[in-house]
Design a protein around this motif. Structure first.
Motif, mmCIF file in Angstrom:
data_model
loop_
_atom_site.group_PDB
_atom_site.id
_atom_site.type_symbol
_atom_site.label_atom_id
_atom_site.label_comp_id
_atom_site.label_asym_id
_atom_site.label_seq_id
_atom_site.Cartn_x
_atom_site.Cartn_y
_atom_site.Cartn_z
ATOM 1 N N PHE A 134 0.813 -1.217 0.000
ATOM 2 C CA PHE A 134 0.000 0.000 0.000
ATOM 3 C C PHE A 134 0.848 1.269 0.000
ATOM 4 O O PHE A 134 0.607 2.191 0.766
ATOM 5 C CB PHE A 134 -0.964 0.012 1.193
ATOM 6 C CG PHE A 134 -1.942 -1.121 1.195
ATOM 7 C CD1 PHE A 134 -3.119 -1.050 0.478
ATOM 8 C CD2 PHE A 134 -1.670 -2.272 1.911
ATOM 9 C CE1 PHE A 134 -4.021 -2.097 0.476
ATOM 10 C CE2 PHE A 134 -2.565 -3.336 1.922
ATOM 11 C CZ PHE A 134 -3.746 -3.248 1.196
ATOM 12 N N ASN A 135 1.852 1.305 -0.841
ATOM 13 C CA ASN A 135 2.663 2.503 -0.992
ATOM 14 C C ASN A 135 2.634 2.958 -2.449
ATOM 15 O O ASN A 135 1.703 2.622 -3.187
ATOM 16 C CB ASN A 135 4.088 2.249 -0.498
ATOM 17 C CG ASN A 135 4.187 2.362 1.016
ATOM 18 O OD1 ASN A 135 4.003 3.428 1.579
ATOM 19 N ND2 ASN A 135 4.462 1.243 1.678
ATOM 20 N N GLU A 136 3.624 3.700 -2.863
ATOM 21 C CA GLU A 136 3.647 4.264 -4.213
ATOM 22 C C GLU A 136 4.943 3.891 -4.929
ATOM 23 O O GLU A 136 5.511 4.677 -5.680
ATOM 24 C CB GLU A 136 3.486 5.785 -4.135
ATOM 25 C CG GLU A 136 2.180 6.210 -3.471
ATOM 26 C CD GLU A 136 2.106 7.703 -3.219
ATOM 27 O OE1 GLU A 136 3.135 8.382 -3.400
ATOM 28 O OE2 GLU A 136 1.023 8.187 -2.845
ATOM 29 N N ILE A 137 5.400 2.677 -4.697
ATOM 30 C CA ILE A 137 6.681 2.240 -5.250
ATOM 31 C C ILE A 137 6.469 1.576 -6.606
ATOM 32 O O ILE A 137 5.647 0.666 -6.745
ATOM 33 C CB ILE A 137 7.372 1.267 -4.284
ATOM 34 C CG1 ILE A 137 7.744 2.006 -2.999
ATOM 35 C CG2 ILE A 137 8.608 0.638 -4.915
ATOM 36 C CD1 ILE A 137 8.321 1.128 -1.933
ATOM 37 N N ASP A 138 7.210 2.030 -7.599
ATOM 38 C CA ASP A 138 7.177 1.384 -8.907
ATOM 39 C C ASP A 138 8.526 0.713 -9.152
ATOM 40 O O ASP A 138 9.310 0.506 -8.220
ATOM 41 C CB ASP A 138 6.814 2.387 -10.012
ATOM 42 C CG ASP A 138 7.783 3.562 -10.080
ATOM 43 O OD1 ASP A 138 8.917 3.437 -9.570
ATOM 44 O OD2 ASP A 138 7.406 4.612 -10.645
ATOM 45 N N ALA A 139 8.815 0.377 -10.389
ATOM 46 C CA ALA A 139 10.041 -0.363 -10.696
ATOM 47 C C ALA A 139 11.296 0.394 -10.272
ATOM 48 O O ALA A 139 12.294 -0.208 -9.857
ATOM 49 C CB ALA A 139 10.090 -0.677 -12.186
ATOM 50 N N GLU A 140 11.253 1.707 -10.349
ATOM 51 C CA GLU A 140 12.420 2.497 -9.952
ATOM 52 C C GLU A 140 12.734 2.304 -8.471
ATOM 53 O O GLU A 140 13.896 2.175 -8.072
ATOM 54 C CB GLU A 140 12.165 3.978 -10.244
ATOM 55 C CG GLU A 140 13.350 4.877 -9.913
ATOM 56 C CD GLU A 140 13.053 6.345 -10.168
ATOM 57 O OE1 GLU A 140 13.869 7.185 -9.744
ATOM 58 O OE2 GLU A 140 12.008 6.642 -10.780
ATOM 59 N N GLY A 141 11.696 2.263 -7.651
ATOM 60 C CA GLY A 141 11.900 2.028 -6.227
ATOM 61 C C GLY A 141 12.373 0.618 -5.942
ATOM 62 O O GLY A 141 13.209 0.388 -5.062
ATOM 63 N N VAL A 142 11.853 -0.352 -6.686
ATOM 64 C CA VAL A 142 12.260 -1.748 -6.498
ATOM 65 C C VAL A 142 13.753 -1.912 -6.767
ATOM 66 O O VAL A 142 14.434 -2.718 -6.130
ATOM 67 C CB VAL A 142 11.440 -2.676 -7.417
ATOM 68 C CG1 VAL A 142 11.963 -4.106 -7.358
ATOM 69 C CG2 VAL A 142 9.970 -2.639 -7.019
ATOM 70 N N GLU A 143 14.270 -1.120 -7.678
ATOM 71 C CA GLU A 143 15.691 -1.205 -8.011
ATOM 72 C C GLU A 143 16.570 -0.970 -6.784
ATOM 73 O O GLU A 143 17.639 -1.570 -6.647
ATOM 74 C CB GLU A 143 16.023 -0.187 -9.103
ATOM 75 C CG GLU A 143 17.444 -0.288 -9.630
ATOM 76 C CD GLU A 143 17.685 0.626 -10.811
ATOM 77 O OE1 GLU A 143 18.824 0.633 -11.319
ATOM 78 O OE2 GLU A 143 16.743 1.334 -11.225
ATOM 79 N N TYR A 144 16.113 -0.116 -5.881
ATOM 80 C CA TYR A 144 16.873 0.124 -4.657
ATOM 81 C C TYR A 144 16.664 -1.003 -3.651
ATOM 82 O O TYR A 144 17.581 -1.392 -2.927
ATOM 83 C CB TYR A 144 16.455 1.458 -4.036
ATOM 84 C CG TYR A 144 16.696 2.639 -4.939
ATOM 85 C CD1 TYR A 144 17.985 3.003 -5.311
ATOM 86 C CD2 TYR A 144 15.633 3.388 -5.435
ATOM 87 C CE1 TYR A 144 18.209 4.081 -6.151
ATOM 88 C CE2 TYR A 144 15.849 4.471 -6.276
ATOM 89 C CZ TYR A 144 17.139 4.813 -6.626
ATOM 90 O OH TYR A 144 17.360 5.877 -7.453
ATOM 91 N N LEU A 145 15.465 -1.538 -3.615
ATOM 92 C CA LEU A 145 15.149 -2.561 -2.622
ATOM 93 C C LEU A 145 15.888 -3.869 -2.877
ATOM 94 O O LEU A 145 16.184 -4.609 -1.941
ATOM 95 C CB LEU A 145 13.637 -2.816 -2.596
ATOM 96 C CG LEU A 145 12.767 -1.617 -2.211
ATOM 97 C CD1 LEU A 145 11.296 -1.987 -2.285
ATOM 98 C CD2 LEU A 145 13.114 -1.115 -0.821
ATOM 99 N N VAL A 146 16.172 -4.170 -4.125
ATOM 100 C CA VAL A 146 16.823 -5.448 -4.422
ATOM 101 C C VAL A 146 18.279 -5.470 -3.976
ATOM 102 O O VAL A 146 18.953 -6.499 -4.090
ATOM 103 C CB VAL A 146 16.723 -5.796 -5.927
ATOM 104 C CG1 VAL A 146 15.275 -5.996 -6.325
ATOM 105 C CG2 VAL A 146 17.383 -4.728 -6.789
ATOM 106 N N LYS A 147 18.759 -4.353 -3.435
ATOM 107 C CA LYS A 147 20.094 -4.355 -2.838
ATOM 108 C C LYS A 147 20.107 -5.156 -1.535
ATOM 109 O O LYS A 147 21.170 -5.534 -1.046
ATOM 110 C CB LYS A 147 20.547 -2.921 -2.554
ATOM 111 C CG LYS A 147 20.712 -2.049 -3.787
ATOM 112 C CD LYS A 147 21.090 -0.626 -3.388
ATOM 113 C CE LYS A 147 21.213 0.296 -4.586
ATOM 114 N NZ LYS A 147 21.550 1.693 -4.182
ATOM 115 N N MET A 148 18.919 -5.389 -0.980
ATOM 116 C CA MET A 148 18.805 -6.105 0.294
ATOM 117 C C MET A 148 18.821 -7.608 0.018
ATOM 118 O O MET A 148 17.791 -8.271 -0.015
ATOM 119 C CB MET A 148 17.528 -5.686 1.019
ATOM 120 C CG MET A 148 17.439 -4.190 1.268
ATOM 121 S SD MET A 148 15.869 -3.702 2.034
ATOM 122 C CE MET A 148 16.039 -1.915 2.031
#
Length: 390
Positions: free
Chosen positions: A258-272
């Protein structure tokens, strides 16, 4: 002979004191101080128990008790002379925990008397530039919770002076000050900023908390730029970002629904790379987001419900051999082709595909998953033949 109200009250108090003393008579001082009095509400201790005898009064001064002041009592204490007398007599010296609701300057002026206070909770109160000064005098404070309060500009500056502080919870407050002052809290381990309408500049400040291990930002609109910032916080072991009151246990488990994350945001998350559970429901991540997520090789649970996913995105997800639980419902662009890709996930144990466009033929693909233990196929466009296949 008539009995006055005062005589009756005195007699009742005398009986009360005698009853208490008879129950605990003969117990060693350390048992009273460490094992009995700490479990009695502080207002009872200082109002009644201290009157039993001088020895008990001294023990209560040293006792690590809790003090809980609700709304009604909080208002009364503003002008209560007895409360000030308790402070002057040192009865709050041993108090370790205190909770106050709807108080103001009249009570906060007493805070310097709470020399051993370790936990303070303030609710529905005004922390003005004047009275927050007294909060800063609690030099031994380890946890501060401020909930549903109005915070004036200098409050954070005063809080930053409490260098003993390790946990700070600021939930649902209206504040008009600089969070930057809080970065002076060098020993802070836990920070909760729930439903505080944080801006990007506030999120960026979090990088300056070098010792922070627990961060809760629930009910704040987290977008792509926020995700980039958070992904660089290397000391965290607990991260709460969900907009639906779901918390996160560790960085092996990340809730971002329930946020506003698109593919650009996912790019940062996959660092985890240590993530094992990733909840991204109700974010517009789309096919490109799925491509990026497929790089998380340790992921065991993935929720992509209502994420603008299509068959091509499912193809990438189907290559994640580590997945055991996949939720991908409410994506109408997933068809029988997507089901064909899903049927290749031989280690999958739980699969949810409700409200997709998977038809009878697609269901036939899914039932061939030998390791599957649970299948949610509600709302699929199935005929009687498809239902019989299930």
């Amino acid at each position: 002979m008539s009995t006055t109200h005062q005589d009756t009250t005195s007699y009742s108090c005398l009986c009360f004191h005698s009853s208490i003393q008879s129950q605990f008579y003969g117990l060693p001082d350390d048992i009273l101080r460490d094992n009995i009095f700490p479990f009695i509400e502080g207002i009872e201790l200082i109002s009644y128990f201290r009157l039993v005898c001088k020895k008990w009064q001294q023990i209560i001064r040293e006792c690590p008790f809790s003090f809980n002041v609700g709304r009604k009592l909080g208002l009364e204490l503003q002008t209560n002379e007895d409360f000030w007398n308790f402070c002057d007599d040192g009865l709050f010296f041993g108090m370790e925990r205190a909770e106050f609701c709807e108080i103001g300057l009249g009570v906060m002026e007493c805070f310097p008397y709470f020399e051993n206070l370790q936990v303070l909770k303030l609710k529905k109160s005004l922390l003005s530039d004047d009275n927050s000064y007294y909060v800063s005098k609690l030099k031994g404070l380890k946890r501060l919770e401020i909930d549903h309060c109005v915070l004036e500009p200098k409050v954070f500056s005063y809080i930053s002076q409490i260098q003993s502080l390790k946990e700070l919870q600021l939930d649902k407050n209206y504040y008009n000050g600089e969070l930057k002052n809080l970065t002076r809290l060098k020993h802070l381990k836990l920070l909760e900023l729930v439903n505080c309408e944080l801006e990007l500049k506030d999120i960026n400040l979090l990088l300056e908390f070098g010792s922070l291990s627990h961060l809760n930002l629930e009910l704040n609109k987290i977008g792509n730029l926020h995700a980039e910032c958070i992904s660089n916080m290397r000391t965290l072991t607990f991260l709460g970002l969900n907009n639906t009151n779901i918390t996160i246990l560790s960085l092996e488990v990340l809730y971002l629904g329930f946020n506003e994350i698109d593919a650009e945001g996912v790019e940062y998350l996959v660092k985890m790379k240590t993530l094992k559970t990733l909840i991204l429901n109700d974010n517009p991540i789309g096919q490109l987001g799925a491509v990026l997520i497929s790089k998380l090789t340790n992921l065991r649970e993935l929720n992509l419900t209502n994420t603008c996913m299509n068959d091509k995105g499912v193809e990438y997800i189907s290559k994640m051999a580590s997945l055991r639980d996949l939720q991908i419902g409410t994506n109408h662009m997933i068809t029988k082709l997507g089901a064909l890709y899903l049927s290749q996930m031989k280690n999958l144990q739980r699969l949810s595909v409700p409200a997709t466009s998977i038809n009878d033929q697609g269901v036939e693909f899914l039932v061939n998953l030998d390791s599957l233990q649970y299948l949610d196929a509600r709302g699929l466009p199935l005929s009687i033949r498809g239902l019989e296949t299930l």
